[in-house]
Design an enzyme around this catalytic site. Structure first.
Site, PDB file in Angstrom:
ATOM      1  N   ALA A 145      32.492  61.256  63.628  1.00  0.00           N
ATOM      2  CA  ALA A 145      31.231  60.812  63.025  1.00  0.00           C
ATOM      3  C   ALA A 145      31.538  59.746  61.986  1.00  0.00           C
ATOM      4  O   ALA A 145      32.683  59.603  61.546  1.00  0.00           O
ATOM      5  CB  ALA A 145      30.524  61.986  62.347  1.00  0.00           C
ATOM      6  N   ARG A 157      27.876  71.344  42.957  1.00  0.00           N
ATOM      7  CA  ARG A 157      28.386  71.291  44.329  1.00  0.00           C
ATOM      8  C   ARG A 157      29.051  72.614  44.694  1.00  0.00           C
ATOM      9  O   ARG A 157      29.463  73.389  43.829  1.00  0.00           O
ATOM     10  CB  ARG A 157      29.454  70.191  44.452  1.00  0.00           C
ATOM     11  CG  ARG A 157      28.913  68.785  44.302  1.00  0.00           C
ATOM     12  CD  ARG A 157      28.085  68.396  45.512  1.00  0.00           C
ATOM     13  NE  ARG A 157      27.530  67.052  45.406  1.00  0.00           N
ATOM     14  CZ  ARG A 157      26.366  66.764  44.841  1.00  0.00           C
ATOM     15  NH1 ARG A 157      25.615  67.713  44.311  1.00  0.00           N
ATOM     16  NH2 ARG A 157      25.925  65.516  44.795  1.00  0.00           N
ATOM     17  N   ASN A 205      30.881  70.852  50.492  1.00  0.00           N
ATOM     18  CA  ASN A 205      31.843  69.792  50.132  1.00  0.00           C
ATOM     19  C   ASN A 205      33.266  70.231  50.443  1.00  0.00           C
ATOM     20  O   ASN A 205      33.795  71.100  49.742  1.00  0.00           O
ATOM     21  CB  ASN A 205      31.717  69.458  48.644  1.00  0.00           C
ATOM     22  CG  ASN A 205      30.518  68.595  48.378  1.00  0.00           C
ATOM     23  OD1 ASN A 205      29.389  69.020  48.587  1.00  0.00           O
ATOM     24  ND2 ASN A 205      30.751  67.370  47.960  1.00  0.00           N
ATOM     25  N   GLU A 236      22.660  56.491  44.600  1.00  0.00           N
ATOM     26  CA  GLU A 236      21.413  56.607  45.364  1.00  0.00           C
ATOM     27  C   GLU A 236      21.633  57.595  46.518  1.00  0.00           C
ATOM     28  O   GLU A 236      22.700  57.607  47.144  1.00  0.00           O
ATOM     29  CB  GLU A 236      21.047  55.220  45.936  1.00  0.00           C
ATOM     30  CG  GLU A 236      19.660  55.136  46.500  1.00  0.00           C
ATOM     31  CD  GLU A 236      19.429  53.814  47.237  1.00  0.00           C
ATOM     32  OE1 GLU A 236      18.555  53.777  48.087  1.00  0.00           O
ATOM     33  OE2 GLU A 236      20.154  52.847  46.952  1.00  0.00           O
ATOM     34  N   SER A 254      26.302  69.457  58.477  1.00  0.00           N
ATOM     35  CA  SER A 254      26.538  69.203  57.054  1.00  0.00           C
ATOM     36  C   SER A 254      25.409  69.771  56.204  1.00  0.00           C
ATOM     37  O   SER A 254      24.240  69.767  56.611  1.00  0.00           O
ATOM     38  CB  SER A 254      26.604  67.691  56.858  1.00  0.00           C
ATOM     39  OG  SER A 254      26.448  67.356  55.509  1.00  0.00           O
ATOM     40  N   TYR A 277      22.698  59.273  56.527  1.00  0.00           N
ATOM     41  CA  TYR A 277      23.778  60.138  57.026  1.00  0.00           C
ATOM     42  C   TYR A 277      23.230  61.547  57.284  1.00  0.00           C
ATOM     43  O   TYR A 277      23.395  62.117  58.364  1.00  0.00           O
ATOM     44  CB  TYR A 277      24.941  60.182  56.015  1.00  0.00           C
ATOM     45  CG  TYR A 277      25.917  61.303  56.281  1.00  0.00           C
ATOM     46  CD1 TYR A 277      26.758  61.263  57.391  1.00  0.00           C
ATOM     47  CD2 TYR A 277      25.984  62.427  55.437  1.00  0.00           C
ATOM     48  CE1 TYR A 277      27.641  62.307  57.661  1.00  0.00           C
ATOM     49  CE2 TYR A 277      26.856  63.465  55.699  1.00  0.00           C
ATOM     50  CZ  TYR A 277      27.687  63.402  56.807  1.00  0.00           C
ATOM     51  OH  TYR A 277      28.552  64.441  57.078  1.00  0.00           O
ATOM     52  N   ILE A 284      36.828  65.368  44.255  1.00  0.00           N
ATOM     53  CA  ILE A 284      38.056  66.061  43.819  1.00  0.00           C
ATOM     54  C   ILE A 284      39.258  65.134  43.963  1.00  0.00           C
ATOM     55  O   ILE A 284      40.061  64.981  43.033  1.00  0.00           O
ATOM     56  CB  ILE A 284      38.259  67.364  44.620  1.00  0.00           C
ATOM     57  CG1 ILE A 284      37.125  68.331  44.280  1.00  0.00           C
ATOM     58  CG2 ILE A 284      39.620  67.982  44.346  1.00  0.00           C
ATOM     59  CD1 ILE A 284      37.256  69.707  44.866  1.00  0.00           C
ATOM     60  N   ASP A 302      36.326  56.011  72.084  1.00  0.00           N
ATOM     61  CA  ASP A 302      35.082  56.033  71.311  1.00  0.00           C
ATOM     62  C   ASP A 302      34.129  57.052  71.947  1.00  0.00           C
ATOM     63  O   ASP A 302      33.964  57.041  73.176  1.00  0.00           O
ATOM     64  CB  ASP A 302      34.470  54.625  71.374  1.00  0.00           C
ATOM     65  CG  ASP A 302      33.411  54.438  70.309  1.00  0.00           C
ATOM     66  OD1 ASP A 302      32.457  55.253  70.274  1.00  0.00           O
ATOM     67  OD2 ASP A 302      33.535  53.494  69.523  1.00  0.00           O
TER      68      ASP A 302
END
Ligand SMILES: NC(=O)c1ccc[n+]([C@@H]2O[C@H](COP(=O)([O-])OP(=O)(O)OC[C@H]3O[C@@H](n4cnc5c(N)ncnc54)[C@H](O)[C@@H]3O)[C@@H](O)[C@H]2O)c1
Length: 301
Positions: free
Chosen positions: A76, A206, A169, A265, A117, A141, A183, A54
């Protein structure tokens, strides 16, 4: 070179490990298998070292990372919807876990490539998004990735060699079925002759980038002498969810239309990368385009 991939039993990590092994690199994988699977590494299992660890366990990390040259930090928690229910856990793994890697990088001198990201941008003011756009994440996130980026910046100022790649993405084989991207979900439904479920009206946009191209960007970032903070890794092409559904329905000869559900959401409406910086600094550009990949993959089923 001694290379370590955290989260290497996951979707992107396992492709990166395969890519690095093909480049004849010595690779060690760290993963606690929470969402990853050693089966993802079956093609190269004998060529790598694997540790079920971990990233929150500093002492175990220290033993393995002390002699490495570069860590590709991909471990993550990655589900936007789960992050709404468990924001503390997301912060712990994605922020404190990243700080453990950065602290060790400072202590031991290895380079870090951090998997960031596009979710850090939230809903951008304009697309395509450049790296200096405002960061305003819409969910825990995205916030955890923003906080981890800030730690990367702090440690970079303390002398750590660290670069963050902001993935858009990512698609390709082996996405986790529970958290699979749109996808994978659309293709699975089309191959089972079930209607595709579009959240909202499908006008959300996207930028889909192929997982091997992402692996290549990591390799180039490792070799690069530049230590520029954060770089977009996307295709540079905008595709609406409706267009994606239409492409997949046409390629799989579905005789019925999609169904429509509620928008999720915390979901972003527009996302498209400006990839000039990746071209300039890493000499990187995407090689696989979505439509060609879909044709190949749906045809071969
Ligand atoms: N998939 C995408 O489109 C995308 C987009 C932007 C950024 N990213 C980032 O890329 C990275 C990889 O994402 P992915 O899609 O491959 O996700 P994934 O869930 O398939 O991989 C993440 C891996 O991390 C491991 N992990 C989770 N918590 C851990 C812990 N505490 N200690 C050790 N290992 C742990 C999981 O078991 C899993 O194997 C993540 O950092 C993610 O935020 C992914």
């Amino acid at each position: 070179m001694n290379l370590v991939v955290t989260g290497g039993a996951g979707f992107i990590g396992s492709h990166l490990v395969e890519f690095l092994v093909k480049q004849n690199q010595a690779v060690t994988v760290l993963d606690n298998l929470k969402n990853g699977n050693v089966d993802n590494l079956k093609n190269i299992r004998k060529d790598i070292e694997f540790h079920n660890i971990d990233i929150l366990n500093y002492t175990s990390l220290q033993k393995i990372l002390s002699k490495c040259d570069c860590v590709f930090h991909h471990a993550a928690l990655t589900s936007v919807s789960d992050s709404l229910d468990r924001p503390k856990e997301y912060h712990e793994v994605n922020v404190s876990g990243t700080e453990n890697i950065l602290k060790l990088a400072k202590e031991c001198g290895f380079k870090v490539i951090f998997a960031s990201s596009a979710s850090v941008y939230g809903n951008p003011e304009k697309i395509p998004i450049k790296e200096d756009a405002t960061r305003k994440p819409l969910n825990p996130y995205g916030l955890s990735k923003l906080n981890a980026e800030d730690l990367c910046k702090k440690y970079s100022e303390l002398g750590v060699s660290v670069m963050g790649l902001r993935y858009f993405n990512v698609y390709g084989p082996r996405q986790n079925k529970n958290y699979a991207g749109v996808i994978t979900k659309f293709i699975d439904n089309a191959l089972d002759a079930k209607p595709l479920l579009i959240n909202g009206d499908g006008s959300q946009v996207r930028d889909f980038v192929f997982v091997n191209d992402v692996a290549n960007a990591n390799f180039l970032a490792m070799k690069s002498k530049t230590n520029h903070g954060f770089i977009n890794i996307g295709s540079g092409v905008a595709t609406s969810i409706k267009e994606l559904a239409e492409m997949i329905m046409e390629l799989s000869d579905l005789q019925f239309g999609p169904t429509y559900g509620n928008l999720m959401e915390g979901d972003i409406r527009f996302s498209q990368a400006n990839i000039d910086l990746a071209k300039e600094l890493l000499d990187w550009k995407p090689k696989t385009m979505l439509k060609e990949w879909l044709k190949e993959n749906i045809k071969n089923h």
